[in-house]
Design a protein around this motif. Structure first.
Motif, PDB file in Angstrom:
ATOM      1  N   LYS A  25      -4.034  -0.819   1.764  1.00 29.71           N
ATOM      2  CA  LYS A  25      -2.933  -0.789   2.066  1.00 29.71           C
ATOM      3  C   LYS A  25      -2.878  -1.932   3.588  1.00 29.71           C
ATOM      4  CE  LYS A  25       0.202   2.176   1.870  1.00 29.71           C
ATOM      5  NZ  LYS A  25       1.315   2.908   1.889  1.00 29.71           N
ATOM      6  N   GLN A  67       5.715  -6.160   7.271  1.00 28.87           N
ATOM      7  CA  GLN A  67       5.259  -5.786   5.939  1.00 28.87           C
ATOM      8  C   GLN A  67       4.207  -5.052   5.539  1.00 28.87           C
ATOM      9  OE1 GLN A  67       4.766  -9.715   4.151  1.00 28.87           O
ATOM     10  NE2 GLN A  67       4.496  -9.288   1.656  1.00 28.87           N
ATOM     11  N   VAL A  68       4.437  -4.591   4.879  1.00 25.52           N
ATOM     12  CA  VAL A  68       3.387  -3.361   3.890  1.00 25.52           C
ATOM     13  C   VAL A  68       2.475  -3.873   2.823  1.00 25.52           C
ATOM     14  CG1 VAL A  68       2.939  -1.066   3.618  1.00 25.52           C
ATOM     15  CG2 VAL A  68       4.444  -1.597   5.728  1.00 25.52           C
ATOM     16  N   GLY A  69       1.648  -3.654   1.910  1.00 24.96           N
ATOM     17  CA  GLY A  69       1.414  -4.032   0.745  1.00 24.96           C
ATOM     18  C   GLY A  69      -0.303  -4.040   0.759  1.00 24.96           C
ATOM     19  N   SER A  70      -0.541  -5.505   0.140  1.00 20.66           N
ATOM     20  CA  SER A  70      -2.316  -5.135  -0.757  1.00 20.66           C
ATOM     21  C   SER A  70      -3.048  -6.195  -0.443  1.00 20.66           C
ATOM     22  CB  SER A  70      -2.213  -5.388  -1.953  1.00 20.66           C
ATOM     23  OG  SER A  70      -2.064  -6.078  -2.644  1.00 20.66           O
ATOM     24  N   THR A 109      -1.139  -8.722  -1.995  1.00 22.69           N
ATOM     25  CA  THR A 109       0.071  -9.560  -1.629  1.00 22.69           C
ATOM     26  C   THR A 109       0.236 -10.116  -0.407  1.00 22.69           C
ATOM     27  OG1 THR A 109       0.401  -7.589  -3.034  1.00 22.69           O
ATOM     28  CG2 THR A 109       2.498  -8.100  -1.872  1.00 22.69           C
ATOM     29  N   LEU A 110      -0.311  -9.678   0.555  1.00 20.49           N
ATOM     30  CA  LEU A 110       0.083 -10.175   2.458  1.00 20.49           C
ATOM     31  C   LEU A 110       0.278 -11.311   1.713  1.00 20.49           C
ATOM     32  CD1 LEU A 110       1.247  -7.205   2.752  1.00 20.49           C
ATOM     33  CD2 LEU A 110      -0.435  -8.135   4.910  1.00 20.49           C
ATOM     34  N   ARG A 164       2.444 -13.724  -0.712  1.00 21.26           N
ATOM     35  CA  ARG A 164       3.359 -13.509  -0.621  1.00 21.26           C
ATOM     36  C   ARG A 164       4.165 -12.817  -0.012  1.00 21.26           C
ATOM     37  NH1 ARG A 164       3.572 -16.619  -4.659  1.00 21.26           N
ATOM     38  NH2 ARG A 164       4.377 -16.539  -6.300  1.00 21.26           N
TER      39      ARG A 164
END
Length: 366
Positions: A203, A214-217, A220-221, A224
């Motif tokens: 993450k 933003q926080v994400g895999s 994802t980053l 998106r």
């Protein structure tokens, strides 16, 4: 369970807000990477978790327990710094054993834990050497070993590879990834290098001016991004941005007028409030293809970089400084050529005038 919970955590130095009401959950065993530009607060946030800086407001929970007032030793964390911070007069063994001895561990326990850590990090043959006899990569492994030998619940890394050359950084990235796989411990890692973030993290937390963007895999980053800031920071080469206006949108498509490329039709709808408003279209270099120039849609190639496995073509687009295209290594395109640009419209991103991503209608329906 070595989970970490930040609840509206802030840090002020005088009247300056360095961290501004950050809330974040890190699960047990996760590898979380903080990224962002210099001065964004990523190292300060790590030091707040470690207990090396006091929290101005908010709560920090480790394993479900509030730890705001606990010392670093009481929090069960180990930290690896940018500088190796090894004692030059001590051997590798003594450096790794130092913290254990301060903690009053028995000599048998110290020997067992240092030798096991040395085995994990492949330092067994180096235990009698002094730091000056080690390479940069070996010194960094010793610094990691010193933290690991204490068997902390959480391992914190503050830009540990920034002093190493490119080949050693690749090697050490693999060492750290393998270490996480073996230990299964919670790891929090700070870096300014988004390649490190993309290759190591479960993450990623993208920070900007003391708050979370933003926080994400990593995927994802990359695919998106929630904002133009994230889109520009994640990915190398960086995303291209083209200014324009949203002309129309419905459930199936969106028409935008770009200053540099004219009308482009995207195969997805966005919020109808965007119609008539300024927008920014973002496109990754691998989704922007230079082709033989046709008609008036022609731009000059200002440079071509051959990188072995691929080439980067830089195009003067009139309205923009330049655009970057990622192409096959053996591209026939050369400097001073004239090209047209083809956008993979399904991969294009739209951002509003405030830099926030416009959600696709298909995404909103999920």
């Amino acid at each position: 369970m070595a989970s970490v919970q930040l609840e509206r955590v802030s840090k002020r130095f005088g009247s300056t807000h360095v961290i501004d009401e950050v809330s974040l959950s890190i699960d047990h065993g996760e590898f979380v990477v903080f990224v962002g530009p210099s001065g964004c607060g990523k190292s300060t946030l790590l030091r707040l978790i470690a207990g090396l800086e006091s929290i101005s407001d908010g709560d920090l929970m480790i394993g479900g327990k509030r730890v705001n007032e606990l010392s670093p030793q009481e929090r069960g964390v180990g930290m690896v710094f940018q500088s190796y911070a090894l004692y030059p007069h001590m051997s590798v063994y003594e450096n790794m054993a130092f913290g254990l001895k301060l903690g009053k561990a028995s000599s048998e326990s110290v020997a067992e834990r240092v030798n096991e850590t040395a085995r994990i990090l492949q330092l067994e043959a180096l235990l009698e050497r002094k730091p000056k006899a080690l390479s940069g990569g070996q010194r960094q492994r010793v610094a990691m070993g010193r933290a690991i030998a204490r068997e902390p619940d959480i391992l914190l890394f503050d830009e540990p590879l920034s002093n190493l050359d490119a080949s050693l950084r690749v090697q050490m990235r693999n060492e750290i990834a393998r270490l996480h796989g073996r230990l299964g411990s919670t790891m929090v890692y700070v870096t300014h290098d988004q390649v490190e973030a993309m290759t190591l993290a479960d993450k990623i937390v993208v920070l900007n001016k003391g708050h979370i963007e933003q926080v994400g895999s990593p995927r994802t980053l990359y695919e998106r991004p929630a904002s133009k800031f994230v889109a520009s920071f994640i990915g190398s080469p960086s995303m291209n941005f083209l200014e324009g206006t949203c002309r129309s949108t419905d459930a199936r498509e969106t028409r935008v007028e770009l200053k540099a490329l004219g009308e482009v039709v995207l195969p997805y709808g966005v919020d109808s409030n965007a119609v008539g408003s300024p927008i920014t279209l973002g496109i990754r270099p691998e989704h922007l293809t230079p082709v033989q120039a046709t008609g008036s849609d022609a731009f000059e190639v200002i440079n071509v970089e051959y990188l072995g496995n691929e080439s980067c073509v830089y195009v003067d687009s009139d309205a923009e400084a330049f655009l970057t295209c990622r192409v096959e290594a053996d591209t026939p395109i050369a400097r001073n050529d004239t090209v047209s640009l083809r956008i993979d419209t399904a991969q294009a991103h739209l951002f509003d005038e405030h830099g926030q991503a416009l959600a696709r209608a298909q995404d909103s329906a999920l």
